[in-house]
Design a protein around this motif. Structure first.
Motif, PDB file in Angstrom:
ATOM      1  N   GLU A 178       0.827  -1.207   0.000  1.00 21.62           N
ATOM      2  CA  GLU A 178       0.000   0.000   0.000  1.00 21.62           C
ATOM      3  C   GLU A 178       0.866   1.263   0.000  1.00 21.62           C
ATOM      4  N   ILE A 179       2.018   1.184   0.663  1.00 19.40           N
ATOM      5  CA  ILE A 179       2.933   2.333   0.686  1.00 19.40           C
ATOM      6  C   ILE A 179       3.441   2.631  -0.715  1.00 19.40           C
ATOM      7  N   GLN A 180       3.736   1.571  -1.478  1.00 18.82           N
ATOM      8  CA  GLN A 180       4.222   1.775  -2.842  1.00 18.82           C
ATOM      9  C   GLN A 180       3.148   2.393  -3.742  1.00 18.82           C
ATOM     10  N   TRP A 181       1.909   1.933  -3.597  1.00 18.78           N
ATOM     11  CA  TRP A 181       0.821   2.528  -4.390  1.00 18.78           C
ATOM     12  C   TRP A 181       0.619   3.997  -4.010  1.00 18.78           C
ATOM     13  N   ALA A 182       0.740   4.302  -2.707  1.00 16.89           N
ATOM     14  CA  ALA A 182       0.653   5.699  -2.282  1.00 16.89           C
ATOM     15  C   ALA A 182       1.803   6.515  -2.869  1.00 16.89           C
ATOM     16  N   GLY A 183       2.999   5.894  -2.938  1.00 13.23           N
ATOM     17  CA  GLY A 183       4.144   6.561  -3.557  1.00 13.23           C
ATOM     18  C   GLY A 183       3.910   6.856  -5.024  1.00 13.23           C
ATOM     19  N   PHE A 184       3.227   5.932  -5.729  1.00 14.69           N
ATOM     20  CA  PHE A 184       2.917   6.150  -7.153  1.00 14.69           C
ATOM     21  C   PHE A 184       2.008   7.373  -7.339  1.00 14.69           C
ATOM     22  N   ILE A 185       0.987   7.479  -6.482  1.00 13.13           N
ATOM     23  CA  ILE A 185       0.062   8.615  -6.578  1.00 13.13           C
ATOM     24  C   ILE A 185       0.794   9.927  -6.303  1.00 13.13           C
ATOM     25  N   LEU A 186       1.653   9.920  -5.255  1.00 14.59           N
ATOM     26  CA  LEU A 186       2.436  11.115  -4.941  1.00 14.59           C
ATOM     27  C   LEU A 186       3.378  11.474  -6.080  1.00 14.59           C
ATOM     28  N   LEU A 187       3.936  10.467  -6.720  1.00 11.86           N
ATOM     29  CA  LEU A 187       4.860  10.712  -7.832  1.00 11.86           C
ATOM     30  C   LEU A 187       4.161  11.426  -8.980  1.00 11.86           C
ATOM     31  N   CYS A 188       2.964  10.976  -9.322  1.00 10.71           N
ATOM     32  CA  CYS A 188       2.190  11.651 -10.378  1.00 10.71           C
ATOM     33  C   CYS A 188       1.888  13.091  -9.992  1.00 10.71           C
ATOM     34  N   CYS A 189       1.498  13.313  -8.719  1.00 11.27           N
ATOM     35  CA  CYS A 189       1.203  14.671  -8.253  1.00 11.27           C
ATOM     36  C   CYS A 189       2.458  15.538  -8.274  1.00 11.27           C
ATOM     37  N   GLY A 190       3.584  14.963  -7.865  1.00  8.83           N
ATOM     38  CA  GLY A 190       4.828  15.723  -7.841  1.00  8.83           C
ATOM     39  C   GLY A 190       5.302  16.111  -9.230  1.00  8.83           C
ATOM     40  N   VAL A 340       8.239  14.522  -5.317  1.00  8.81           N
ATOM     41  CA  VAL A 340       8.806  13.388  -6.053  1.00  8.81           C
ATOM     42  C   VAL A 340       9.833  12.661  -5.191  1.00  8.81           C
ATOM     43  N   SER A 341      10.680  13.402  -4.486  1.00  7.50           N
ATOM     44  CA  SER A 341      11.679  12.785  -3.609  1.00  7.50           C
ATOM     45  C   SER A 341      11.022  11.944  -2.523  1.00  7.50           C
ATOM     46  N   VAL A 342       9.952  12.481  -1.923  1.00 12.19           N
ATOM     47  CA  VAL A 342       9.224  11.740  -0.885  1.00 12.19           C
ATOM     48  C   VAL A 342       8.591  10.477  -1.473  1.00 12.19           C
ATOM     49  N   SER A 343       8.030  10.591  -2.674  1.00 12.41           N
ATOM     50  CA  SER A 343       7.376   9.434  -3.297  1.00 12.41           C
ATOM     51  C   SER A 343       8.383   8.343  -3.634  1.00 12.41           C
ATOM     52  N   VAL A 344       9.578   8.748  -4.094  1.00 13.35           N
ATOM     53  CA  VAL A 344      10.631   7.769  -4.394  1.00 13.35           C
ATOM     54  C   VAL A 344      11.072   7.064  -3.119  1.00 13.35           C
ATOM     55  N   TYR A 345      11.172   7.828  -2.018  1.00 15.67           N
ATOM     56  CA  TYR A 345      11.536   7.226  -0.736  1.00 15.67           C
ATOM     57  C   TYR A 345      10.451   6.245  -0.273  1.00 15.67           C
ATOM     58  N   LEU A 346       9.188   6.625  -0.403  1.00 15.24           N
ATOM     59  CA  LEU A 346       8.089   5.732  -0.010  1.00 15.24           C
ATOM     60  C   LEU A 346       8.109   4.450  -0.815  1.00 15.24           C
ATOM     61  N   SER A 348      10.706   3.002  -2.093  1.00 12.31           N
ATOM     62  CA  SER A 348      11.794   2.186  -1.589  1.00 12.31           C
ATOM     63  C   SER A 348      11.468   1.585  -0.224  1.00 12.31           C
ATOM     64  N   ALA A 349      10.863   2.381   0.661  1.00 14.67           N
ATOM     65  CA  ALA A 349      10.483   1.893   1.989  1.00 14.67           C
ATOM     66  C   ALA A 349       9.448   0.781   1.895  1.00 14.67           C
ATOM     67  N   GLY A 350       8.500   0.930   0.980  1.00 11.08           N
ATOM     68  CA  GLY A 350       7.495  -0.112   0.771  1.00 11.08           C
ATOM     69  C   GLY A 350       8.098  -1.389   0.247  1.00 11.08           C
ATOM     70  N   LYS A 351       9.143  -1.266  -0.587  1.00  8.60           N
ATOM     71  CA  LYS A 351       9.814  -2.452  -1.122  1.00  8.60           C
ATOM     72  C   LYS A 351      10.547  -3.196  -0.020  1.00  8.60           C
ATOM     73  N   LEU A 352      11.166  -2.432   0.928  1.00 10.59           N
ATOM     74  CA  LEU A 352      11.902  -3.059   2.023  1.00 10.59           C
ATOM     75  C   LEU A 352      10.989  -3.802   2.984  1.00 10.59           C
ATOM     76  N   ARG A 353       9.721  -3.398   3.085  1.00 12.81           N
ATOM     77  CA  ARG A 353       8.782  -4.041   4.023  1.00 12.81           C
ATOM     78  C   ARG A 353       8.231  -5.343   3.477  1.00 12.81           C
ATOM     79  N   LEU A 354       8.316  -5.535   2.155  1.00  6.97           N
ATOM     80  CA  LEU A 354       7.758  -6.753   1.567  1.00  6.97           C
ATOM     81  C   LEU A 354       8.569  -7.967   1.962  1.00  6.97           C
TER      82      LEU A 354
END
Length: 354
Positions: A178-190, A340-346, A348-354
Motif C-alpha cells: 500500500e505504501i508503494q501505491w501511495a508513492g505512485f500517486i504522490l509521484l504523479c502529483c509531484g 517526487v523525492s518523498v514518493s521515491v523514498y516511499l 523504496s520503503a514499501g519495497k523493504l517491508r515486503l
C-alpha cells in the motif's frame, strides 16, 4: 601423616594458583582477540562507509549531469552529431567495460561455466528484446529535449518507477504494498506540480508531445528493466558481466542498423565523428559509466542510496541549469521535486517491508 597432609594441601594450593594463572592468561588472550576483532570490524565498517560514499557521489554526479550534457551538446538548438553514432559508442564502451571486468575475473578466479563467454542459442536468444527496447528509449532521450528542459526531464524520468512497479505486478507477479501505491500517486502529483507554469497561458510547462514521449520512455524503460531482470534471475549463478556483454553486443548491432537507416548518408559523407565536441565525448562517457554506477550501488550499497542520489540529482540539475541555461527555479518546481523525492523514498520503503 601430618607431613603428607600438609604437603597435599600445598599441592592443592599450587594447582589452584596455576589454574588461576591459566584462566588469567586465557582471559587476556580472549580480550586481545576480541579487541583485534573489534578493530577489524571497525576498519571494515569504515571501508564500507567510504565505498558507499564514493558510489553515492559518483551516481549523483553522473545522474545529475546526464541531462545537462545532452542539452549542452546541442548547437543552436540542434544536434550537430549523429545521435545514433553516439548511442552506438555508448553500447561499445559498456561492452568493453564488461569485457574488462571479465578479464580481471578470469585472471583472479579462472574461467568457469558461469563466467565464460561461450553460450547457447537458448540463452542468448532472449537478449535482442531488451536491447531493442533500450535502443528506442535511448533515441527518444535525445528528442524529448525539444519539449522539456533538463530539470523537467529529471522530474519526468521518475515516471519509469510507476511503469516498472506495474509491470513487476503483471509480468513477475510481485505484490506491491500500500505504501508503494501511495508513492505512485504522490509521484504523479509531484511530476505535475513541478511542471506547473504560472507565467504562460498553458497550465503545464511541458506540452502534450513532451508528456507523451516521457510516458513512452517510462514504459520502454520499465518493460526493458523488468524483462532484463527476469533473464538475469533465470540463471542467477551466471556472471552478470557475461549477461551484460551479450546485451550490449545486441545493443551495438541494433544501433548499427539505426545508423544505416537514419544517418547513413550523413555518416558516409561527413564521417562517423562529424559534429563531435568535447561535451559530446563527456556525454558518451557519462551514459556508459551511469550503468556501471547503478551496478556498483546494487553490489556495494543499497536501494536507499539510489533513492537519495536520484533526489539530490534532481536539485543539482535544477541549480546547474539556472547558471548554464537560465532556468527559472520556481516554487512549483521546488515543491514538485520535494514531493517526487518523498514518493521515491516511499516506494523504496514499501519495497523493504515486503
Amino acid at each position: 601423616m601430618e607431613y603428607r597432609k600438609i604437603k597435599d594441601e600445598d599441592d592443592d594450593h599450587d594447582d589452584v594458583a596455576s589454574d588461576l594463572e591459566s584462566l588469567k592468561g586465557k582471559s587476556h588472550a580472549v580480550a586481545a582477540s576480541s579487541n583485534i576483532a573489534l578493530v577489524g570490524a571497525g576498519s571494515n565498517e569504515r571501508t564500507n562507509w567510504k565505498r558507499k560514499g564514493v558510489v553515492t557521489c559518483a551516481l549523483t554526479i553522473l545522474t545529475s549531469s546526464q541531462a545537462i550534457l545532452i542539452v549542452w551538446s546541442k548547437r543552436a538548438g540542434k544536434y550537430e552529431y549523429s545521435v545514433t553514432t553516439a548511442n552506438f559508442l555508448v553500447e561499445t564502451l559498456k561492452c568493453a567495460l564488461s569485457l574488462l571486468a571479465l578479464t580481471r575475473i578470469w585472471k583472479n578466479e579462472g574461467v568457469t561455466d558461469d563466467n565464460r563467454l561461450s553460450t547457447t542459442y537458448d540463452e542468448v536468444k532472449v537478449f535482442p528484446i531488451p536491447a531493442a527496447l533500450y535502443l528506442f528509449k535511448n533515441l527518444l532521450q535525445y528528442y524529448i529535449f525539444a519539449y522539456v528542459d533538463a530539470p523537467g526531464y529529471q522530474i519526468l524520468k521518475n515516471l519509469n518507477i510507476i511503469s516498472t512497479g506495474v509491470l513487476y505486478r503483471i509480468i513477475l507477479k510481485r505484490k506491491l504494498s500500500e505504501i508503494q501505491w501511495a508513492g505512485f500517486i504522490l509521484l504523479c502529483c509531484g511530476c505535475t506540480t513541478a511542471q506547473l507554469n504560472s507565467n504562460s497561458d498553458r497550465v503545464l510547462q511541458t506540452s502534450l508531445p513532451g508528456w507523451t514521449m516521457a510516458i513512452v520512455m517510462a514504459l520502454l524503460s520499465g518493460f526493458a528493466g523488468v524483462y532484463t531482470e527476469a533473464i538475469i534471475k533465470k540463471r542467477p549463478s551466471r556472471n552478470i558481466n557475461v549477461q551484460n556483454f551479450w546485451l550490449y553486443v545486441f545493443g551495438m548491432a541494433f544501433n548499427a542498423v539505426a545508423i544505416v537507416i537514419q544517418d547513413f548518408d550523413a555518416v558516409a559523407n561527413k564521417g562517423f565523428f562529424h559534429g563531435y565536441s568535447f561535451i559530446t565525448v563527456l556525454m558518451i562517457l557519462n551514459h556508459a559509466l551511469s550503468g556501471i554506477a547503478v551496478s556498483m550501488v546494487m553490489k556495494y550499497a543499497d536501494n536507499i542510496v539510489k533513492v537519495y542520489s536520484t533526489s539530490v540529482a534532481m536539485l543539482l540539475t535544477a541549480v546547474v541549469s539556472v547558471f548554464l541555461f537560465n532556468f527559472h527555479l520556481s516554487l512549483a518546481f521546488f515543491l514538485g521535486s520535494t514531493v517526487v523525492s518523498v514518493s521515491v523514498y516511499l516506494h523504496s520503503a514499501g519495497k523493504l517491508r515486503l
